[in-house]
Each structure stands twice: as C-alpha cells, then as structure tokens.
Design a protein around this motif. Structure first.
Motif, mmCIF file in Angstrom:
data_model
loop_
_atom_site.group_PDB
_atom_site.id
_atom_site.type_symbol
_atom_site.label_atom_id
_atom_site.label_comp_id
_atom_site.label_asym_id
_atom_site.label_seq_id
_atom_site.Cartn_x
_atom_site.Cartn_y
_atom_site.Cartn_z
ATOM 1 N N VAL A 131 53.442 35.661 37.272
ATOM 2 C CA VAL A 131 54.078 36.840 37.578
ATOM 3 C C VAL A 131 53.325 38.036 37.346
ATOM 4 C CG1 VAL A 131 56.049 38.330 37.118
ATOM 5 C CG2 VAL A 131 56.402 36.136 37.514
ATOM 6 N N ALA A 132 52.594 38.081 36.085
ATOM 7 C CA ALA A 132 51.628 39.168 35.698
ATOM 8 C C ALA A 132 50.650 39.218 36.601
ATOM 9 C CB ALA A 132 51.267 39.320 34.131
ATOM 10 N N GLN A 133 49.955 38.218 37.028
ATOM 11 C CA GLN A 133 48.719 38.066 37.835
ATOM 12 C C GLN A 133 49.097 38.549 39.197
ATOM 13 O OE1 GLN A 133 47.190 34.297 37.018
ATOM 14 N NE2 GLN A 133 46.120 34.944 35.250
ATOM 15 N N ASN A 134 50.334 38.180 39.675
ATOM 16 C CA ASN A 134 50.704 38.626 40.919
ATOM 17 C C ASN A 134 50.922 39.967 41.169
ATOM 18 O OD1 ASN A 134 51.780 38.004 43.669
ATOM 19 N ND2 ASN A 134 53.576 38.513 42.839
ATOM 20 N N HIS A 135 51.389 40.579 40.050
ATOM 21 C CA HIS A 135 51.601 42.092 39.895
ATOM 22 C C HIS A 135 50.241 42.837 40.086
ATOM 23 C CE1 HIS A 135 53.601 45.903 38.920
ATOM 24 N NE2 HIS A 135 52.545 46.017 38.035
ATOM 25 N N ALA A 136 49.347 42.175 39.249
ATOM 26 C CA ALA A 136 47.916 42.701 39.310
ATOM 27 C C ALA A 136 47.190 42.755 40.642
ATOM 28 C CB ALA A 136 47.058 42.116 38.457
ATOM 29 N N ALA A 137 47.696 41.756 41.472
ATOM 30 C CA ALA A 137 46.970 41.923 42.673
ATOM 31 C C ALA A 137 47.807 42.514 43.614
ATOM 32 C CB ALA A 137 47.462 40.152 43.246
ATOM 33 N N VAL A 138 49.152 42.824 43.508
ATOM 34 C CA VAL A 138 49.938 43.733 44.320
ATOM 35 C C VAL A 138 49.459 45.130 44.139
ATOM 36 C CG1 VAL A 138 52.047 44.889 44.709
ATOM 37 C CG2 VAL A 138 52.144 42.271 44.515
ATOM 38 N N ILE A 139 49.228 45.524 42.808
ATOM 39 C CA ILE A 139 48.458 46.885 42.393
ATOM 40 C C ILE A 139 47.192 46.958 43.091
ATOM 41 C CG2 ILE A 139 48.201 48.530 40.564
ATOM 42 C CD1 ILE A 139 51.085 47.908 40.949
ATOM 43 N N SER A 140 46.549 45.981 43.230
ATOM 44 C CA SER A 140 45.056 46.153 43.696
ATOM 45 C C SER A 140 45.163 46.545 45.159
ATOM 46 C CB SER A 140 44.534 44.969 43.509
ATOM 47 O OG SER A 140 43.926 44.572 42.208
ATOM 48 N N GLU A 141 46.286 45.731 45.682
ATOM 49 C CA GLU A 141 46.549 46.022 47.292
ATOM 50 C C GLU A 141 46.909 47.507 47.515
ATOM 51 O OE1 GLU A 141 49.915 44.402 50.364
ATOM 52 O OE2 GLU A 141 48.999 42.893 49.058
#
Length: 186
Positions: A131-141
C-alpha cells in the motif's frame, strides 16, 4: 425535524467535499488547500525520485522554486497531522482509501533537504508495504501530470482491504467509525 435537516445537509456537504470535482477534503483548512493547489500548479517545477526498499520506500521530492519547496514542506506537515488525527483524504480514490485503512501499519520519517523533503516510509506488514509503495507511485504521478492525475482515481493494491466511505459514521465521526477504512486487527 431539525436533526434530519442537519444530517441531510452534512451528508450533502460531505459528498461534495470528497468527490472528484476538485473540492478538497471536508474541513480542510484554507492553508492546506492552498498548498495542495500550489503543488498541482507548479508540478512541472518539482522533481521526485522514489526507491522501493524491502520494507517500503525512500522518496526525495524537491524543487528550485522556493514557493514549491514551502508548499511541499507545509503539505507534508498538514497531511501527517490530518492522517494522525484519523481524518480522511480523497475518500473517493481507492488508493487513498486503502492508504488510510493501513495508515496505522505504516511508519513515516520526514526530513528536510536543501530543496525539499525526503520521506522514508516503512510498512509493518506485507500489505502495508504494498500500500505504501502504491501511494508513492500515485504521488509520483501527481508530480509528473499535475491536475490531470488529481482528477482521476487510482487503483488499490490489496483487494481484501475494506475501503473508506462505506458508512456515514466515518464521514462525521472523525474517520474512526465502522466503515471508515481502518484495517481490522487480526
């Protein structure tokens, strides 16, 4: 009758505050809204690198624009306080609802860099790490695409997670009622 009217009015206000129409979180202070708007407006002036680790990720988000740096630092402080108090963020977005649901199993360490912030994020469980890594990807987007990425929802990665927004108790109870997306302890 007064109670029914108040409940309906709060429900409508809550629905509008959390929808994808660009209106930010229920009860979000103007300063927090201003920081978010600034970050989306100047996204092209922001750089972000993310390194996934065994237990989470390390992200460095920076800018040469002092206005962007101030907004980044302010946003981190404001969102941390909001989530620590149990309030929701983007309840209509599955990735954010899932992040809030796992928030208590995710540790955040923020530090200032010369031009922004560095975040070291670790999950206590395998699901929390994903979940944390997914959140990081969304913020990068968000950094890459700005408002375009803001205006769409993002998929959750842990299918069995109860998502936020399934109960009015959550909407009006400070994010701690049944259905608010807090992962149940097993």
């Amino acid at each position: 009758m007064k109670t029914i009217f108040l409940t309906v009015a709060m429900g409508l206000a809550g629905a509008l505050a959390w929808g994808p129409l660009g209106v930010h979180g229920q009860g979000m202070p103007p300063e927090a809204q201003a920081n978010i708007h600034t970050l989306f407006q100047v996204h092209a002036k922001i750089t972000r690198s993310v390194e996934n680790t065994k237990n989470g990720y390390v992200a460095t988000t920076e800018s040469d624009d002092p206005k962007a740096v101030a907004a980044l630092r302010g946003h981190i402080r404001q969102m941390n306080a909001r989530l620590e108090s149990g309030l929701m963020v983007r309840r209509w977005d599955p990735a954010f609802a899932e992040y809030v649901a796992h928030y208590s199993d995710i540790r955040h360490h923020f530090s200032k860099t010369k031009k922004g912030v560095r975040m070291t994020v670790t999950g206590k469980t395998r699901d929390a790490i994903r979940v944390a890594q997914n959140h990081a990807a969304v913020i990068s987007e968000f950094v890459k695409e700005g408002w375009k990425a803001h205006d769409r929802s993002h998929p959750a990665v842990v299918v069995a997670t109860q998502t936020a927004g399934t109960s009015n108790e959550c909407c009006f109870g400070g994010g701690k009622g049944p259905g608010c997306g807090r992962a149940s302890k097993k």
